[in-house]
Design a protein around this motif. Structure first.
Motif, PDB file in Angstrom:
ATOM      1  N   GLU A   7       0.825  -1.214   0.000  1.00 59.01           N
ATOM      2  CA  GLU A   7       0.000   0.000   0.000  1.00 59.01           C
ATOM      3  C   GLU A   7       0.860   1.264   0.000  1.00 59.01           C
ATOM      4  OE1 GLU A   7      -3.139   0.301  -0.578  1.00 59.01           O
ATOM      5  OE2 GLU A   7      -3.472  -1.855  -0.583  1.00 59.01           O
ATOM      6  N   ILE A   8       1.926   1.262   0.778  1.00 57.03           N
ATOM      7  CA  ILE A   8       2.804   2.435   0.814  1.00 57.03           C
ATOM      8  C   ILE A   8       3.482   2.614  -0.538  1.00 57.03           C
ATOM      9  CG2 ILE A   8       4.834   3.484   1.892  1.00 57.03           C
ATOM     10  CD1 ILE A   8       4.006   1.839   4.463  1.00 57.03           C
ATOM     11  N   SER A   9       3.953   1.532  -1.123  1.00 53.48           N
ATOM     12  CA  SER A   9       4.580   1.593  -2.439  1.00 53.48           C
ATOM     13  C   SER A   9       3.577   2.071  -3.487  1.00 53.48           C
ATOM     14  CB  SER A   9       5.148   0.226  -2.812  1.00 53.48           C
ATOM     15  OG  SER A   9       5.935   0.312  -3.968  1.00 53.48           O
ATOM     16  N   TYR A  10       2.336   1.576  -3.401  1.00 61.87           N
ATOM     17  CA  TYR A  10       1.280   2.009  -4.320  1.00 61.87           C
ATOM     18  C   TYR A  10       1.048   3.519  -4.194  1.00 61.87           C
ATOM     19  CZ  TYR A  10      -3.314   2.670  -6.396  1.00 61.87           C
ATOM     20  OH  TYR A  10      -4.355   3.137  -7.157  1.00 61.87           O
ATOM     21  N   LYS A  29       9.370   8.560  -7.669  1.00 65.43           N
ATOM     22  CA  LYS A  29      10.240   7.421  -7.973  1.00 65.43           C
ATOM     23  C   LYS A  29      10.863   6.952  -6.666  1.00 65.43           C
ATOM     24  CE  LYS A  29      13.993   5.777 -10.778  1.00 65.43           C
ATOM     25  NZ  LYS A  29      15.005   6.062 -11.771  1.00 65.43           N
ATOM     26  N   HIS A  30      10.766   5.659  -6.430  1.00 63.84           N
ATOM     27  CA  HIS A  30      11.253   5.116  -5.162  1.00 63.84           C
ATOM     28  C   HIS A  30      11.711   3.676  -5.345  1.00 63.84           C
ATOM     29  CE1 HIS A  30       7.210   3.508  -5.384  1.00 63.84           C
ATOM     30  NE2 HIS A  30       7.588   2.579  -4.514  1.00 63.84           N
ATOM     31  N   GLU A  31      12.351   3.209  -4.308  1.00 56.98           N
ATOM     32  CA  GLU A  31      12.731   1.791  -4.261  1.00 56.98           C
ATOM     33  C   GLU A  31      12.526   1.329  -2.824  1.00 56.98           C
ATOM     34  OE1 GLU A  31      17.475   0.763  -3.830  1.00 56.98           O
ATOM     35  OE2 GLU A  31      16.808   1.723  -5.650  1.00 56.98           O
ATOM     36  N   VAL A  32      12.006   0.127  -2.678  1.00 57.66           N
ATOM     37  CA  VAL A  32      11.761  -0.429  -1.360  1.00 57.66           C
ATOM     38  C   VAL A  32      13.090  -0.899  -0.782  1.00 57.66           C
ATOM     39  CG1 VAL A  32      10.581  -2.254  -0.077  1.00 57.66           C
ATOM     40  CG2 VAL A  32       9.441  -1.172  -2.030  1.00 57.66           C
TER      41      VAL A  32
END
Length: 123
Positions: free
Chosen positions: A99-102, A110-113
């Protein structure tokens, strides 16, 4: 830099002492999230925490990765978004991570987990 780490750890310790064992989610965000971005993310998280965990409260900390820090961790400059939730359930952890990534994708950030980690009293 050591002062920032100390402040970060004290905030996390205080949260864990108030809410019990928790999980910290970390995301590398390549551009600075605006106040509006953070408010949208926080609102969504707040609703999910209340609905899924039947708990109240979470902690959101944004850390700047400057040139010095980037060199130390051998990564690029940017920001690290740390979200600490009062949950340890594996099923809920995966759901929150998604959900956070969504939410970050929806905001076109732009992000990476980077991952998640269980946090207890001794942080």
């Amino acid at each position: 830099m050591a002062i920032q780490v100390g402040i970060f750890m004290s905030k996390v310790s205080k949260f864990v002492s108030e809410h019990g064992p928790s999980t910290m989610f970390s995301f590398k965000v390549f551009t600075k999230p605006t106040t509006m971005d953070l408010n949208i993310i926080k609102t969504g998280i707040s609703l999910y925490v209340r609905m899924l965990c039947e708990k109240d409260g979470f902690l959101c900390i944004v850390e700047k990765v400057d040139e010095e820090m980037a060199e130390l961790i051998q990564d690029y400059r940017g920001y690290i978004l740390n979200i600490i939730l009062p949950v340890k359930s594996e099923e809920l952890i995966e759901r929150f991570l998604g959900e956070i990534s969504y939410s970050l994708n929806h905001l076109k950030l732009k992000h990476e987990v980077l991952g998640f980690k269980e946090v207890e009293d001794n942080v």
